[in-house]
Design a protein around this motif. Sequence first.
Motif, PDB file in Angstrom:
ATOM      1  N   ILE A   1       4.370   9.577  -0.867  1.00  0.00           N
ATOM      2  CA  ILE A   1       3.251  10.161  -0.117  1.00  0.00           C
ATOM      3  C   ILE A   1       1.988   9.346  -0.330  1.00  0.00           C
ATOM      4  N   ARG A   2       1.705   9.006  -1.580  1.00  0.00           N
ATOM      5  CA  ARG A   2       0.483   8.256  -1.871  1.00  0.00           C
ATOM      6  C   ARG A   2       0.521   6.853  -1.278  1.00  0.00           C
ATOM      7  N   LYS A   3       1.718   6.271  -1.202  1.00  0.00           N
ATOM      8  CA  LYS A   3       1.845   4.958  -0.584  1.00  0.00           C
ATOM      9  C   LYS A   3       1.491   5.042   0.906  1.00  0.00           C
ATOM     10  N   ARG A   4       1.983   6.081   1.589  1.00  0.00           N
ATOM     11  CA  ARG A   4       1.669   6.257   3.012  1.00  0.00           C
ATOM     12  C   ARG A   4       0.182   6.490   3.228  1.00  0.00           C
ATOM     13  N   LEU A   5      -0.431   7.240   2.325  1.00  0.00           N
ATOM     14  CA  LEU A   5      -1.862   7.492   2.452  1.00  0.00           C
ATOM     15  C   LEU A   5      -2.670   6.227   2.174  1.00  0.00           C
ATOM     16  N   ASP A   6      -2.171   5.371   1.286  1.00  0.00           N
ATOM     17  CA  ASP A   6      -2.808   4.071   1.068  1.00  0.00           C
ATOM     18  C   ASP A   6      -2.748   3.227   2.337  1.00  0.00           C
ATOM     19  N   TRP A   7      -1.588   3.231   3.010  1.00  0.00           N
ATOM     20  CA  TRP A   7      -1.457   2.478   4.270  1.00  0.00           C
ATOM     21  C   TRP A   7      -2.487   2.943   5.279  1.00  0.00           C
ATOM     22  N   PHE A   8      -2.677   4.260   5.336  1.00  0.00           N
ATOM     23  CA  PHE A   8      -3.621   4.791   6.322  1.00  0.00           C
ATOM     24  C   PHE A   8      -5.005   4.197   6.101  1.00  0.00           C
ATOM     25  N   GLU A   9      -5.435   4.191   4.857  1.00  0.00           N
ATOM     26  CA  GLU A   9      -6.769   3.684   4.563  1.00  0.00           C
ATOM     27  C   GLU A   9      -6.867   2.177   4.774  1.00  0.00           C
ATOM     28  N   ASP A  10      -5.818   1.450   4.399  1.00  0.00           N
ATOM     29  CA  ASP A  10      -5.864  -0.010   4.490  1.00  0.00           C
ATOM     30  C   ASP A  10      -5.587  -0.519   5.905  1.00  0.00           C
ATOM     31  N   ASP A  11      -4.653   0.123   6.619  1.00  0.00           N
ATOM     32  CA  ASP A  11      -4.158  -0.410   7.890  1.00  0.00           C
ATOM     33  C   ASP A  11      -4.584   0.393   9.115  1.00  0.00           C
ATOM     34  N   VAL A  12      -4.537   1.734   9.009  1.00  0.00           N
ATOM     35  CA  VAL A  12      -4.787   2.552  10.196  1.00  0.00           C
ATOM     36  C   VAL A  12      -6.276   2.731  10.468  1.00  0.00           C
ATOM     37  N   LEU A  13      -7.078   2.896   9.430  1.00  0.00           N
ATOM     38  CA  LEU A  13      -8.511   3.113   9.663  1.00  0.00           C
ATOM     39  C   LEU A  13      -9.172   1.970  10.450  1.00  0.00           C
ATOM     40  N   PRO A  14      -8.787   0.701  10.229  1.00  0.00           N
ATOM     41  CA  PRO A  14      -9.339  -0.354  11.099  1.00  0.00           C
ATOM     42  C   PRO A  14      -8.963  -0.151  12.569  1.00  0.00           C
ATOM     43  N   ALA A  15      -7.779   0.403  12.836  1.00  0.00           N
ATOM     44  CA  ALA A  15      -7.385   0.706  14.214  1.00  0.00           C
ATOM     45  C   ALA A  15      -8.246   1.828  14.785  1.00  0.00           C
ATOM     46  N   VAL A  16      -8.556   2.818  13.954  1.00  0.00           N
ATOM     47  CA  VAL A  16      -9.439   3.908  14.379  1.00  0.00           C
ATOM     48  C   VAL A  16     -10.799   3.350  14.779  1.00  0.00           C
TER      49      VAL A  16
END
Length: 200
Positions: A152-167
């Motif tokens: 779970i924490r790995k997926r949440l790390d991806w969100f901050e590192d990878d998805v937020l720039p897409a946002v």
Amino acid sequence: MIPNSLKTFIFIGRSGCGKGTQVKILMEQLKKKQENEEIFYLQTGQHFRDFIKKDGFANKLANKIMDVGDRQPDFLAIWIWSSVFLENIKNEEHLIIDGTPRSLNEARTLDTAIKFFKREKPFVVYIDVTREWSEERLLARGREDDIEIEDIRKRLDWFEDDVLPAVSFFKDNPDYNFIYVNGEQTIEEVGEEMMDKINI
């Protein structure tokens, strides 16, 4: 050019924020207002799960990536949803995208697809919840891929590192209607805020 009544929606948010639930609310409202118009719902996670069940070399590689809890490469995600688009989109339907993009690179590629299909001013529905909120919800739902806290924490790390720039890419892009929704409310309250801001 597609009819103005046909809309495009891109749902983004941390795992556990309730994107799927809010998609259902949106679909119900669209059907009430425009009952004769089709809705195409692209849920990329399901297409990934279907892909890794197959027996080819690439399928097995993707399965190994999923087994260790790593993020699938952008090229594979792009290939999957691009294939779905090419096989299904007729530009006679509302389009709802859930689970894509997961990186800035993917967001830029999705933007080219949106423009290719002449989908004007898509809505980007960003359901915002804190990392703590997301972690709590994922543990509570107990899905197979939500059991190990490390995953779970790995997926949440991806969100901050990878998805937020897409946002940020969509938020700062005048070609999109960026809709911010507070996801830390009841399901009904989130749905009401979303529909009020979409205003269709």
